[in-house]
Design an enzyme around this catalytic site. Structure first.
Site, short mmCIF file in Angstrom:
data_model
loop_
_atom_site.label_atom_id
_atom_site.label_comp_id
_atom_site.label_asym_id
_atom_site.label_seq_id
_atom_site.Cartn_x
_atom_site.Cartn_y
_atom_site.Cartn_z
N SER A 79 0.82 -1.21 0.00
CA SER A 79 0.00 0.00 0.00
C SER A 79 0.85 1.25 0.00
O SER A 79 1.95 1.28 0.59
CB SER A 79 -0.87 -0.02 1.26
OG SER A 79 -1.38 1.25 1.54
N GLU A 94 0.37 3.52 1.86
CA GLU A 94 0.49 3.91 3.27
C GLU A 94 1.88 3.63 3.83
O GLU A 94 2.25 4.16 4.87
CB GLU A 94 -0.56 3.20 4.11
CG GLU A 94 -1.96 3.76 3.95
CD GLU A 94 -2.18 5.09 4.67
OE1 GLU A 94 -1.69 5.24 5.78
OE2 GLU A 94 -2.84 5.96 4.08
N TYR A 109 -1.42 0.68 10.43
CA TYR A 109 -1.64 -0.04 9.18
C TYR A 109 -0.41 0.10 8.27
O TYR A 109 0.08 -0.88 7.69
CB TYR A 109 -2.88 0.53 8.48
CG TYR A 109 -3.11 0.00 7.09
CD1 TYR A 109 -3.89 -1.13 6.87
CD2 TYR A 109 -2.56 0.64 5.97
CE1 TYR A 109 -4.09 -1.62 5.59
CE2 TYR A 109 -2.77 0.16 4.70
CZ TYR A 109 -3.54 -0.97 4.51
OH TYR A 109 -3.73 -1.45 3.24
O1 G4F Z 1 -11.20 5.99 1.87
P1 G4F Z 1 -10.21 6.00 2.98
O2 G4F Z 1 -10.63 5.41 4.26
O3 G4F Z 1 -8.90 5.31 2.39
P2 G4F Z 1 -7.38 5.26 2.93
O4 G4F Z 1 -7.31 5.54 4.38
O5 G4F Z 1 -6.56 6.17 2.06
O6 G4F Z 1 -6.98 3.75 2.69
C1 G4F Z 1 -7.25 3.05 1.49
O7 G4F Z 1 -6.21 3.22 0.55
C2 G4F Z 1 -4.92 2.74 0.99
C3 G4F Z 1 -3.91 3.00 -0.12
O8 G4F Z 1 -4.20 2.21 -1.21
C4 G4F Z 1 -5.01 1.25 1.32
F1 G4F Z 1 -3.81 0.80 1.75
C5 G4F Z 1 -6.06 1.04 2.38
O9 G4F Z 1 -6.21 -0.35 2.65
C6 G4F Z 1 -7.39 1.58 1.87
O10 G4F Z 1 -7.78 0.84 0.74
O11 G4F Z 1 -9.74 7.51 3.29
C7 G4F Z 1 -9.25 8.36 2.27
C8 G4F Z 1 -9.11 9.77 2.82
C9 G4F Z 1 -8.35 9.83 4.14
O12 G4F Z 1 -7.47 10.94 4.10
C10 G4F Z 1 -9.40 10.08 5.18
O13 G4F Z 1 -8.92 10.79 6.31
O14 G4F Z 1 -10.42 10.28 3.12
C11 G4F Z 1 -10.40 10.91 4.38
N1 G4F Z 1 -11.75 10.94 4.92
C12 G4F Z 1 -12.48 12.07 5.15
N2 G4F Z 1 -13.67 11.75 5.65
C13 G4F Z 1 -12.49 9.88 5.27
C14 G4F Z 1 -13.71 10.38 5.73
N3 G4F Z 1 -12.25 8.53 5.22
C15 G4F Z 1 -13.23 7.69 5.62
N4 G4F Z 1 -13.02 6.35 5.55
N5 G4F Z 1 -14.45 8.16 6.09
C16 G4F Z 1 -14.73 9.50 6.17
O15 G4F Z 1 -15.83 9.90 6.58
#
Ligand code: G4F
Length: 330
Positions: free
Chosen positions: A130, A132, A154
């Site tokens: 990832s 990450e 993670y």
């Molecule tokens: O959709 P996210 O939760 O994805 P994140 O954390 O980037 O992780 C995904 O991508 C990674 C890289 O490929 C993978 F390794 C991992 O397994 C997963 O597939 O969040 C994306 C962004 C973050 O910055 C988060 O802080 O969206 C922001 N965000 C803002 N509001 C939110 C929210 N994320 C989530 N889940 N929910 C919210 O309400």
């Protein structure tokens, strides 16, 4: 006929990968969790597919901590290729349970490497790493040589697993590869990720089923691509003459608010009328400027993304609109 073992087969990437491998004539053995539901929504269509595909797709309920059971499976299937996709994939949740995250994502990968190494004829193995692992990156964009600097449990777990895959390649001479994936989305994305959360909420709000959407930081930036493209890259990576790691990304950064503008705008809605801030969806630390360089993927695999950011968002909104219409009618 080639045989593949796929962990995480019932998830977004696993389901697309199973489709691809079956279409290429593989016999596919998916490992599913013992406690997971008997039905696996994203691969139900494959399990119900015509006779030929059904006879080439097998599911095995095995806990990934159960090394003897995994060893038996590998010995009976004799896989040519192993795609290790399973893991605790929620970055936010990893702050709440770092131990479980490392157990499943870091140690789980190490166990898979050991099981593969113990085979008489070791299979080729791909691990989905990832972006990450880069966390607070020392260079932008990031490539396969960018130093790891994770900022979440993670990311640390993925960094451990990624390094182990490299060590098994360099020191144990195994054919092991990391697909270093930046965010990748699709209509099969789970609703706990911000992208699907947005497209589903936009559809529900349009249909009058919901009135508000609570989000964390809408200025967060990511490099978001289309999941089926990345899965195509996984397969291509394992077909190379020599094992290597490879970044899969689009090379373009967008903000969460771009998702809001396109998704709500497509439905003639103004997202600012509906979105509220909720601190529970913010992170203790959130990477900035994660954007991938895909030069190696382009040069070695002839790989490039096929779907634009805008059309991916619209495709997901249309899918959610369709689902919500059916639910409302039933
Ligand atoms: O959709 P996210 O939760 O994805 P994140 O954390 O980037 O992780 C995904 O991508 C990674 C890289 O490929 C993978 F390794 C991992 O397994 C997963 O597939 O969040 C994306 C962004 C973050 O910055 C988060 O802080 O969206 C922001 N965000 C803002 N509001 C939110 C929210 N994320 C989530 N889940 N929910 C919210 O309400």
């Amino acid at each position: 006929m080639k045989r593949a073992i796929v962990t995480g087969i019932s998830g977004q990437d696993g389901s697309y990968l199973a489709e691809l491998l079956l279409s290429l004539g593989y016999e596919v053995h998916g490992i599913v969790r013992r406690n997971s539901p008997a039905t696996h929504r994203l691969i139900d269509h494959l399990l119900a597919a015509p006779e030929l595909d059904r006879r080439r797709l097998y599911l095995h309920s095995i806990d990934l901590q159960n090394v003897p059971a995994l060893t038996d499976l590998f010995a009976s299937v004799l896989p040519d290729e192993v795609y290790h996709l399973a893991g605790q994939s929620h970055v936010g949740l990893s702050f709440g349970d770092p131990v479980a995250t490392c157990e499943f994502t870091a140690m789980g990968t190490l166990r898979m490497l050991e099981v593969a190494r113990s085979c008489k004829s070791a299979p080729r193995l791909l691990h989905t790493s990832s972006s990450e692992i880069f966390g607070a990156p020392s260079q932008v964009p990031q490539d396969e040589a960018t130093p790891h600097n994770p900022v979440s449990p993670y990311g640390v777990a993925k960094s451990f697993a990624t390094n182990m895959v490299r060590i098994y390649r360099e020191s144990f001479e195994q054919f092991t590869c990391n697909a270093i994936c930046f965010n990748h989305e699709s209509p099969r994305r789970r609703r706990t990720f911000v992208t699907r959360k947005i497209t589903q909420a936009a559809a529900r709000i349009k249909l009058g089923l919901e009135s508000k959407l609570a989000l964390g930081n809408v200025d967060a930036q990511r490099d978001w691509g289309y999941a089926p493209d990345y899965v195509r890259g996984f397969h291509a990576l394992l077909q190379q003459d020599e094992p290597t790691d490879c970044v899969f990304a689009t090379g373009r950064l967008h903000r969460v608010r771009d998702w809001l503008e396109i998704a709500f705008g497509y439905l003639d809605l103004d997202w600012e009328d509906y979105v509220v801030f909720d601190p529970q969806f913010t992170r203790k630390a959130d990477p900035a400027l994660l954007v991938g360089s895909t030069e190696r993927a382009r040069v070695r695999l002839d790989w490039s993304p096929s779907v634009s950011f805008e059309s991916m968002v619209v495709q997901m909104v249309e899918h959610d609109l369709q689902i919500q219409r059916v639910r409302r009618a039933s």
